[in-house]
Scaffold this active site. Structure first.
Site, mmCIF file in Angstrom:
data_model
loop_
_atom_site.group_PDB
_atom_site.id
_atom_site.type_symbol
_atom_site.label_atom_id
_atom_site.label_comp_id
_atom_site.label_asym_id
_atom_site.label_seq_id
_atom_site.Cartn_x
_atom_site.Cartn_y
_atom_site.Cartn_z
ATOM 1 N N HIS A 15 2.804 -11.871 8.516
ATOM 2 C CA HIS A 15 4.060 -11.560 9.195
ATOM 3 C C HIS A 15 5.263 -11.924 8.338
ATOM 4 O O HIS A 15 5.143 -12.653 7.361
ATOM 5 C CB HIS A 15 4.145 -12.323 10.521
ATOM 6 N N HIS A 43 9.528 -12.672 3.386
ATOM 7 C CA HIS A 43 8.256 -12.742 2.657
ATOM 8 C C HIS A 43 7.082 -12.723 3.625
ATOM 9 O O HIS A 43 7.255 -12.936 4.821
ATOM 10 C CB HIS A 43 8.200 -14.026 1.817
#
Length: 172
Positions: free
Chosen positions: A34, A115
């Site tokens: 995620h 990220h």
């Protein structure tokens, strides 16, 4: 209860991230790959109800956008975390910032670096080997983002979706 807000990328990106995570990320079983929009925070039911209303407004005012992942990077020397770097486009930054103002808890610990974590909590030698080999691999993804999720943490430490918010869609 503990909550967080995240974007789950497409299955192809999740599969690629998980090919590393299952070996190098102790949180592999706790949450799918995620992009974190809001770090974990504690809230009661009333606060969550208010935040859900706010999240619906944010989703309604957001158009789908495309993210690009073009490389592997790291948070070293701060931590031995390796991640797929998501290009920090304005739409993603705006979304993040909306979740750090108004009624949202002020719990921003780090600056926003979009990220997807693929390895963390590695000992130094293992970190050097893994990062070295991952840097040589060509990582290139483009993904259409049209939703985000409010998550909550279960007693066993894993995270599950509380509600999904689709962009540009009117919620009643």
């Amino acid at each position: 209860m503990k909550y967080g807000i995240a974007i789950f990328p497409s299955k192809s990106i999740q599969d690629e991230a998980n090919s590393y995570r299952k070996r190098y990320d102790p949180h592999y079983a706790l949450i799918p790959p995620h992009i974190t929009l809001k770090e974990a925070f504690v809230a009661d039911n009333t606060t969550i109800d208010n935040l859900v209303t706010e999240l619906k407004h944010i989703a309604n005012d957001t158009n789908p956008f495309t993210i690009n992942i073009n490389k592997v990077s790291t948070f070293a020397p701060a931590t031995n975390t390796i991640y797929f770097k998501v290009e920090p486009i304005q739409e993603l930054i705006d979304l993040y910032e909306k979740m750090h103002q108004g009624n949202f808890p002020k719990n921003q610990e780090y600056s926003f670096v979009p990220h997807i974590t693929v390895a963390q909590k590695l000992v130094h030698d293992e970190y050097s080997d893994v990062f070295g080999s991952m840097q040589m691999k060509k990582i290139q993804f483009e993904d259409e983002i049209d939703r985000f999720q409010l998550l909550y943490q279960l007693e066993n430490g894993s995270w599950t979706v509380y509600e999904t918010f689709v962009f540009g869609k009117e919620h009643v």
